[in-house]
Scaffold this active site. Structure first.
Site, PDB file in Angstrom:
ATOM      1  CG  HIS A  54     -21.769   8.108  -7.924  1.00 20.24           C
ATOM      2  ND1 HIS A  54     -22.675   7.344  -7.226  1.00 20.24           N
ATOM      3  CD2 HIS A  54     -22.325   8.329  -9.136  1.00 20.24           C
ATOM      4  CE1 HIS A  54     -23.729   7.116  -7.990  1.00 20.24           C
ATOM      5  NE2 HIS A  54     -23.533   7.694  -9.166  1.00 20.24           N
ATOM      6  CD  GLU A  56     -20.405   9.062  -2.285  1.00 18.20           C
ATOM      7  OE1 GLU A  56     -21.349   9.396  -1.552  1.00 18.20           O
ATOM      8  OE2 GLU A  56     -20.487   9.035  -3.533  1.00 18.20           O
ATOM      9  CB  CYS A  84     -25.141   4.561  -4.557  1.00 18.52           C
ATOM     10  SG  CYS A  84     -23.701   4.454  -5.633  1.00 18.52           S
ATOM     11  CB  CYS A  87     -20.150   4.945  -3.640  1.00 16.18           C
ATOM     12  SG  CYS A  87     -20.345   6.041  -5.063  1.00 16.18           S
TER      13      CYS A  87
END
Length: 155
Positions: A54, A56, A84, A87
């Site tokens: 992801h 992040e 999310c 993260c």
């Protein structure tokens, strides 16, 4: 502050467009410390086959790889979409004190969902959660998400 937020969010939007072009959800993230970008991340979970890629998390990995781990506790993370749950754990673990995002992610977001990892006080070791500002460039972020859905998600 909002002008500064917009400047950095525009950088995230450019990264999100790169992610989208590669067939990934359009998420871009940067980490800023003392006015310098110390980490960048482009969502690549779909294209790499690794769900942990992801934007992040990749921004945190980039900052750490470039020798900026000690600056995470005094930085700001900018990202096109609310982080999310996964993260959000990484953000709390590294004690990133401020988060700025574009579009909310109501079912699995770390702030607006029922899994509010970003603001929970239930893990004493984490201390205070980050200051959170949402809705920056949200129309642009949502438009990229709609483009992703139309192009890559089969109904």
């Amino acid at each position: 502050m909002e002008e500064e937020y917009n400047i950095y969010m525009r950088q995230c939007l450019e990264l999100a467009k790169i992610a989208l072009a590669a067939g990934n959800p359009p998420v871009g993230a940067i980490i800023v410390s003392d006015g310098n970008v110390i980490g960048t991340g482009i969502e690549s979970g779909r294209s790499s086959g690794d769900v942990t890629n992801h934007a992040e998390i990749l921004a945190v990995r980039d900052a750490v790889k470039n020798g900026h781990a000690d600056q995470l506790e005094r930085s700001i993370m900018y990202t096109t979409h609310e982080p999310c749950i996964m993260c959000s754990y990484v953000i709390r673990h590294h004690k990133i004190p401020e988060l700025v995002y574009g579009a909310s992610v109501p079912y699995i977001g770390g702030s607006t969902s029922r899994f509010n990892i970003l603001s929970t006080a239930d893990v004493p070791k984490w201390g205070t959660g980050p200051k959170i500002t949402g809705g920056i460039c949200s129309d642009e972020c949502k438009a990229l998400s709609e483009q992703f859905s139309k192009t890559f998600i089969k109904s």
